[in-house]
Write an enzyme that holds these catalytic residues in place. Sequence first.
Site, PDB file in Angstrom:
ATOM      1  N   TYR A 127       2.765 101.825  26.978  1.00 21.03           N
ATOM      2  CA  TYR A 127       2.622 101.125  25.706  1.00 21.03           C
ATOM      3  C   TYR A 127       1.939  99.798  25.980  1.00 21.03           C
ATOM      4  CZ  TYR A 127       3.973  98.711  21.350  1.00 21.03           C
ATOM      5  OH  TYR A 127       3.965  98.026  20.159  1.00 21.03           O
TER       6      TYR A 127
ATOM      7  N   ASP B 233      -1.519  95.914  32.786  1.00 15.95           N
ATOM      8  CA  ASP B 233      -0.763  95.322  31.694  1.00 15.95           C
ATOM      9  C   ASP B 233       0.587  94.899  32.273  1.00 15.95           C
ATOM     10  OD1 ASP B 233       0.679  94.602  29.531  1.00 15.95           O
ATOM     11  OD2 ASP B 233       0.296  96.414  28.339  1.00 15.95           O
TER      12      ASP B 233
ATOM     13  N   LYS C 241       5.709  88.102  26.939  1.00 22.77           N
ATOM     14  CA  LYS C 241       7.161  88.008  27.148  1.00 22.77           C
ATOM     15  C   LYS C 241       7.577  86.749  27.926  1.00 22.77           C
ATOM     16  CE  LYS C 241       7.620  93.019  26.725  1.00 22.77           C
ATOM     17  NZ  LYS C 241       8.317  93.352  25.507  1.00 22.77           N
TER      18      LYS C 241
HETATM   19  N1  PMP Z   1       2.295  95.689  26.825  1.00 21.74           N
HETATM   20  C1  PMP Z   1       3.485  96.052  27.302  1.00 21.74           C
HETATM   21  C2  PMP Z   1       3.584  96.638  28.682  1.00 21.74           C
HETATM   22  C3  PMP Z   1       4.634  95.879  26.530  1.00 21.74           C
HETATM   23  O1  PMP Z   1       5.817  96.255  27.021  1.00 21.74           O
HETATM   24  C4  PMP Z   1       4.517  95.302  25.250  1.00 21.74           C
HETATM   25  C5  PMP Z   1       5.723  95.076  24.363  1.00 21.74           C
HETATM   26  N2  PMP Z   1       6.859  95.715  24.660  1.00 21.74           N
HETATM   27  C6  PMP Z   1       3.251  94.934  24.804  1.00 21.74           C
HETATM   28  C7  PMP Z   1       2.164  95.130  25.615  1.00 21.74           C
HETATM   29  C8  PMP Z   1       3.071  94.330  23.463  1.00 21.74           C
HETATM   30  O2  PMP Z   1       3.577  93.033  23.427  1.00 21.74           O
HETATM   31  P1  PMP Z   1       3.987  92.364  22.035  1.00 21.74           P
HETATM   32  O3  PMP Z   1       5.140  93.136  21.513  1.00 21.74           O
HETATM   33  O4  PMP Z   1       4.298  90.947  22.404  1.00 21.74           O
HETATM   34  O5  PMP Z   1       2.808  92.446  21.140  1.00 21.74           O
END
Ligand code: PMP
Length: 432
Positions: free
Chosen positions: A146, A241, A269
């Site tokens: 994700y 990511d 995060k």
């Molecule tokens: N990339 C990863 C690996 C994530 O775990 C998340 C959110 N869980 C995101 C991107 C998206 O981040 P956000 O919810 O701050 O938009």
Amino acid sequence: MSRSIETSKKLFKEAQNYIPGGVNSPVRAFKAVGGDPLFISSAKGAFMYDEDGNAYYDLINSWGPMILGHAHPEIETAVRNAIGNSLSFGAPNSKEVDIARLIIDMVPSIEKVRMVNSGTEATMSAIRLARGYTNRNKIIKMEGCYHGHGDSFLIAAGSGAMTLGTPNSPGVTQGTANDTLTVPFNDLDSVDKLISEVGDDIAAIILEPVAGNMGCVLPKEGYLKGLRERCDKHGIVLIFDEVMTGFRLAQGGAQEVFNVMPDLTTLGKIIGGGMPVGAYGGKKEIMEFVAPTGPVYQAGTLSGNPVAMAAGMAMLSQLKENPDVYAKLASLTEKLHNGLQAVNDKLNLPYTINRLGSMISIFFTDREVIDLETAKTCDTGLFGKYFQAMLEEGVYLPPAQFETWFLSYSLTEGDIDKIITAHENAIKKILK
Ligand code: PMP
């Protein structure tokens, strides 16, 4: 049910009148696990408190950011001090320089970095940049990973999209979907096949170096290195990511742990200490392609916001100045892993547990979990019951099988013992 959650129930009912599904992010609605979501009134250290005054060990920690526990004094003081100078300027401020310098110091492959407001913005911007830089169109993503809710990523997406049965979201145009090619996680042969078919139009390979959004799934030996080699050979931008793994697995994230350097890294995060912050960064040569130095446009009214930067700076400084954080987190998580495993062994339960650093998942399957296909063999109904039973025991887990638990530095060994006991009680209750 021994505890009352009447206030949460009332709030949820009312929320549904005004907010789609009553929540501002889908997984919070507890759809995958049943029952009403809890409305949280406060949190301190390892605990969260709901509107009815119930206390829970928090093993979500805001989905990762609260790695030092809630209401950390240094971070709160930094925010309070920043607030006195106005909440936003929309103009350069010194804290942006401080945090950029610190990120570049902490994350090995980053030479230049741009701050944004969420993980989603970071990944969307990073692939636009990869496309602009390579003048190619397609990206490869791994099934079950994700990367936020950008259109290009809602193809075989993990996390809430998968939990809710919408890994391919309506509203994403066919054209966008066609440009996202997916392969199983941990499978280099599938990557090779795609490269041989459309290699010269692949701008980027993006992945979570340690997947956290199909539960915690580790890269196989040589997988990340294999991707690096293929990207080098074919002029593809490798994007890690590290929104989840950045500053969580180590100061320098998964790239430090596995010693494989991506071209671009996305962060979120922890980098905001609990405030809405994301970032993307990497090789100078690529980052110089971003406006205003380069032609790839990306901007943000609130990007580099001084209050958010103060929180992030305080968080990253704490992590840098206390390098024992990662060793302690890893040892607490290992203790939890051993404890859960011992209970499962005692009860003859074959469930799989994956762990790295302070990320851990229990999968309700007897299969080894290495990718989306194996993750999907889990008994999600049983997880739902387990989740509810754990809440009753005072432990707040991510409300879906396909999520990772995040431990915080404010947990003690005694807390871990209590969580293991909660697990034993919960498991016995649901299997009765
Ligand atoms: N990339 C990863 C690996 C994530 O775990 C998340 C959110 N869980 C995101 C991107 C998206 O981040 P956000 O919810 O701050 O938009």
